[in-house]
Each structure stands twice: as structure tokens, then as C-alpha cells.
Design a protein around this motif. Sequence first.
Motif, mmCIF file in Angstrom:
data_model
loop_
_atom_site.group_PDB
_atom_site.id
_atom_site.type_symbol
_atom_site.label_atom_id
_atom_site.label_comp_id
_atom_site.label_asym_id
_atom_site.label_seq_id
_atom_site.Cartn_x
_atom_site.Cartn_y
_atom_site.Cartn_z
ATOM 1 N N ALA A 139 56.100 24.376 65.846
ATOM 2 C CA ALA A 139 56.377 23.739 64.549
ATOM 3 C C ALA A 139 57.847 23.885 64.172
ATOM 4 C CB ALA A 139 55.473 24.327 63.468
ATOM 5 N N VAL A 140 58.449 25.028 64.475
ATOM 6 C CA VAL A 140 59.880 25.229 64.218
ATOM 7 C C VAL A 140 60.685 24.280 65.101
ATOM 8 C CG1 VAL A 140 61.805 26.852 64.486
ATOM 9 C CG2 VAL A 140 59.676 27.609 63.393
ATOM 10 N N ASP A 141 60.359 24.238 66.399
ATOM 11 C CA ASP A 141 61.088 23.374 67.339
ATOM 12 C C ASP A 141 60.987 21.896 66.967
ATOM 13 O OD1 ASP A 141 61.798 25.635 68.756
ATOM 14 O OD2 ASP A 141 60.342 25.295 70.384
ATOM 15 N N ALA A 142 59.874 21.513 66.361
ATOM 16 C CA ALA A 142 59.678 20.121 65.948
ATOM 17 C C ALA A 142 60.396 19.816 64.638
ATOM 18 C CB ALA A 142 58.181 19.818 65.812
ATOM 19 N N GLY A 143 60.997 20.841 64.029
ATOM 20 C CA GLY A 143 61.708 20.642 62.772
ATOM 21 C C GLY A 143 60.777 20.482 61.576
ATOM 22 N N LEU A 144 59.553 20.953 61.705
ATOM 23 C CA LEU A 144 58.572 20.821 60.625
ATOM 24 C C LEU A 144 58.393 22.099 59.817
ATOM 25 C CD1 LEU A 144 55.944 18.838 62.688
ATOM 26 C CD2 LEU A 144 57.498 17.920 60.956
ATOM 27 N N LEU A 145 58.794 23.201 60.408
ATOM 28 C CA LEU A 145 58.678 24.503 59.783
ATOM 29 C C LEU A 145 60.085 25.091 59.708
ATOM 30 C CD1 LEU A 145 56.557 26.587 58.783
ATOM 31 C CD2 LEU A 145 56.358 27.371 61.142
ATOM 32 N N ARG A 146 60.384 25.768 58.619
ATOM 33 C CA ARG A 146 61.722 26.344 58.443
ATOM 34 C C ARG A 146 62.194 27.029 59.720
ATOM 35 N NH1 ARG A 146 62.569 29.275 52.848
ATOM 36 N NH2 ARG A 146 63.814 30.532 54.245
ATOM 37 N N ALA A 163 44.872 38.968 49.484
ATOM 38 C CA ALA A 163 44.936 39.800 48.282
ATOM 39 C C ALA A 163 44.513 39.006 47.050
ATOM 40 C CB ALA A 163 46.349 40.350 48.101
ATOM 41 N N ASN A 164 44.626 37.686 47.121
ATOM 42 C CA ASN A 164 44.247 36.825 45.995
ATOM 43 C C ASN A 164 42.832 36.263 46.117
ATOM 44 O OD1 ASN A 164 46.553 36.606 44.135
ATOM 45 N ND2 ASN A 164 47.629 36.014 45.997
ATOM 46 N N MET A 165 42.069 36.716 47.083
ATOM 47 C CA MET A 165 40.714 36.197 47.270
ATOM 48 C C MET A 165 39.694 36.869 46.370
ATOM 49 S SD MET A 165 40.407 35.526 51.342
ATOM 50 C CE MET A 165 41.320 34.189 52.095
ATOM 51 N N SER A 166 40.042 37.954 45.771
ATOM 52 C CA SER A 166 39.113 38.642 44.877
ATOM 53 C C SER A 166 39.449 38.290 43.438
ATOM 54 C CB SER A 166 39.225 40.155 45.074
ATOM 55 O OG SER A 166 38.919 40.481 46.400
ATOM 56 N N GLY A 167 38.463 38.274 42.627
ATOM 57 C CA GLY A 167 38.692 38.004 41.206
ATOM 58 C C GLY A 167 38.869 36.531 40.916
ATOM 59 N N THR A 168 39.711 36.251 39.947
ATOM 60 C CA THR A 168 39.858 34.875 39.468
ATOM 61 C C THR A 168 41.018 34.131 40.105
ATOM 62 O OG1 THR A 168 41.245 35.637 37.649
ATOM 63 C CG2 THR A 168 38.867 35.469 37.225
ATOM 64 N N ALA A 169 41.799 34.793 40.927
ATOM 65 C CA ALA A 169 42.963 34.143 41.547
ATOM 66 C C ALA A 169 42.512 33.022 42.485
ATOM 67 C CB ALA A 169 43.786 35.165 42.311
ATOM 68 N N ASP A 170 43.332 32.006 42.592
ATOM 69 C CA ASP A 170 43.049 30.870 43.464
ATOM 70 C C ASP A 170 43.929 30.978 44.712
ATOM 71 O OD1 ASP A 170 42.603 28.455 44.707
ATOM 72 O OD2 ASP A 170 43.270 27.221 43.033
ATOM 73 N N TRP A 171 43.362 31.562 45.773
ATOM 74 C CA TRP A 171 44.153 31.780 46.983
ATOM 75 C C TRP A 171 44.612 30.469 47.600
ATOM 76 C CZ3 TRP A 171 42.972 29.950 51.795
ATOM 77 C CH2 TRP A 171 41.651 29.595 52.058
ATOM 78 N N ARG A 172 43.843 29.390 47.436
ATOM 79 C CA ARG A 172 44.253 28.101 48.008
ATOM 80 C C ARG A 172 45.532 27.583 47.332
ATOM 81 N NH1 ARG A 172 38.950 28.377 49.092
ATOM 82 N NH2 ARG A 172 38.196 27.492 51.032
ATOM 83 N N ARG A 173 45.639 27.776 46.041
ATOM 84 C CA ARG A 173 46.873 27.386 45.344
ATOM 85 C C ARG A 173 48.035 28.240 45.841
ATOM 86 N NH1 ARG A 173 49.806 25.083 41.761
ATOM 87 N NH2 ARG A 173 51.020 26.142 40.160
ATOM 88 N N HIS A 174 47.801 29.507 46.000
ATOM 89 C CA HIS A 174 48.814 30.409 46.540
ATOM 90 C C HIS A 174 49.326 29.883 47.885
ATOM 91 C CE1 HIS A 174 50.562 34.352 47.688
ATOM 92 N NE2 HIS A 174 50.068 34.081 48.877
ATOM 93 N N VAL A 175 48.415 29.496 48.766
ATOM 94 C CA VAL A 175 48.797 29.012 50.098
ATOM 95 C C VAL A 175 49.496 27.657 49.999
ATOM 96 C CG1 VAL A 175 47.905 28.253 52.345
ATOM 97 C CG2 VAL A 175 47.067 30.364 51.302
ATOM 98 N N LEU A 179 53.033 26.907 51.577
ATOM 99 C CA LEU A 179 53.273 25.841 52.558
ATOM 100 C C LEU A 179 54.376 24.899 52.096
ATOM 101 C CD1 LEU A 179 49.629 24.994 53.689
ATOM 102 C CD2 LEU A 179 51.409 26.139 55.036
ATOM 103 N N GLU A 180 54.384 24.590 50.803
ATOM 104 C CA GLU A 180 55.439 23.715 50.280
ATOM 105 C C GLU A 180 56.815 24.372 50.393
ATOM 106 O OE1 GLU A 180 54.126 22.646 46.342
ATOM 107 O OE2 GLU A 180 52.534 21.365 47.143
ATOM 108 N N GLY A 181 56.849 25.682 50.364
ATOM 109 C CA GLY A 181 58.106 26.393 50.464
ATOM 110 C C GLY A 181 58.615 26.575 51.888
ATOM 111 N N ILE A 182 57.731 26.488 52.873
ATOM 112 C CA ILE A 182 58.168 26.723 54.251
ATOM 113 C C ILE A 182 58.257 25.451 55.084
ATOM 114 C CG2 ILE A 182 57.358 29.099 54.307
ATOM 115 C CD1 ILE A 182 54.911 28.119 55.881
ATOM 116 N N ARG A 183 57.649 24.382 54.598
ATOM 117 C CA ARG A 183 57.711 23.129 55.363
ATOM 118 C C ARG A 183 59.067 22.473 55.147
ATOM 119 N NH1 ARG A 183 53.288 18.304 55.987
ATOM 120 N NH2 ARG A 183 54.410 17.307 57.683
#
Length: 187
Positions: A139-146, A163-175, A179-183
Motif C-alpha cells: 500500500a505504501v509502494d502504491a502511494g495509497l498509504l502514507r 481499547a474503544n470496543m468496551s462501553g459506549t465508544a464507537d471503535w468503527r468511528r475511531h478507525v 484511516l482518513e489520516g493515514i490514506r
Amino acid sequence: MSAPERSLRADARRNRESVIDAASELFARRGDNVQMEEIATRAGLGVGTLYRHFADKRALRAAIIGRRFEAMTSLARAAEELADPWAAFESLLLGYLESAEPDVAFRLAILGPEEAAWDDIVAQKTAFAAIVERIVQRAVDAGLLRADFRPDDFVLITRGAMANMSGTADWRRHVTLQLEGIRVPER
């Protein structure tokens, strides 16, 4: 399956798996407060049988992690087959986390305060890490990942999400935010 498991007699292998199943269930419900005697009872075995397979809770947690890594390695192999490097990376990351979500014992073993007995699961960890490294590099070599993204960063993202899978946190939003920050943005 690790070499020590393959060399076990069928009944010993069943006993070992029963202990891991029981420990997974009890750790998931009560965390690290579970006693080895309780695990043996839940597995329907004597405490001596449990200790023949696992010297302590640390070794037992390593077996739980090792079992999950074996499953994750199969998932990683499937992701690696995807033609699109970003799809392979995203599939691996999300598949890993979706698999970890219902496995509370695995998450506790990975995130818990005590270091796992990694020496007991070198083969499983190495196999998984090698595929992660290839997927990340592609993914890095393809220029798609930082360009500065490393396989260790994959671990940081997964630990943060777990760490965000327990309780009320939304781990999918976290991810998604991760992803938006590393793509690499499209040009």
C-alpha cells in the motif's frame, strides 16, 4: 497449530483446547480475577491437568492470543490476495478488528497490564506479522498509504480500536478517523 500441540496425544490436545476455551470464557466475563482452579473446573479437568499444559495465567493468555493469531493469519492471507493494495490493507485492518470485537479474552490478553508470554507463540505472531508487513509495504509502494507508515503503526491502530470496543465508544468511528489520516489523498 504449534509444534507442541501437534505432538500431543488426541486426548491431551482436547484437554488443552478445553482449558483454553474455559479460560477464554471466564477471562471474558471476569477479567484477570479468575483463578486457575476455576478454569480447571470449568474445563471439567483437574487442576494438575491444567498445570501440565499451562504453568500460569500468562502462558494461558499466550495460548489465547496464539489461537487468535492463527485465525488472523488466515484472514490476512485472504486480504493479501486482493488486487487493490488499499482494499487489502483496509480488509486486513477491519477484519482483524471485527474478529477481535467479540473475543473479549483476546482483547484483555493483548491490552492487559501483564505482558503476554510471546515466546510461546513466536510462530503464530511471526506468520501474521510477515503478511501485515507485505500488505503495508504494498500500500505504501502504491502511494495509497502514507510513506512513513510502518507495520508497527498497524498495531497502534488496532490497540486503540480494541481499547474503544468496551462501553459506549464507537471503535468503527475511531478507525475511520485513523484511516482518513493515514490514506494518501487522491490527487
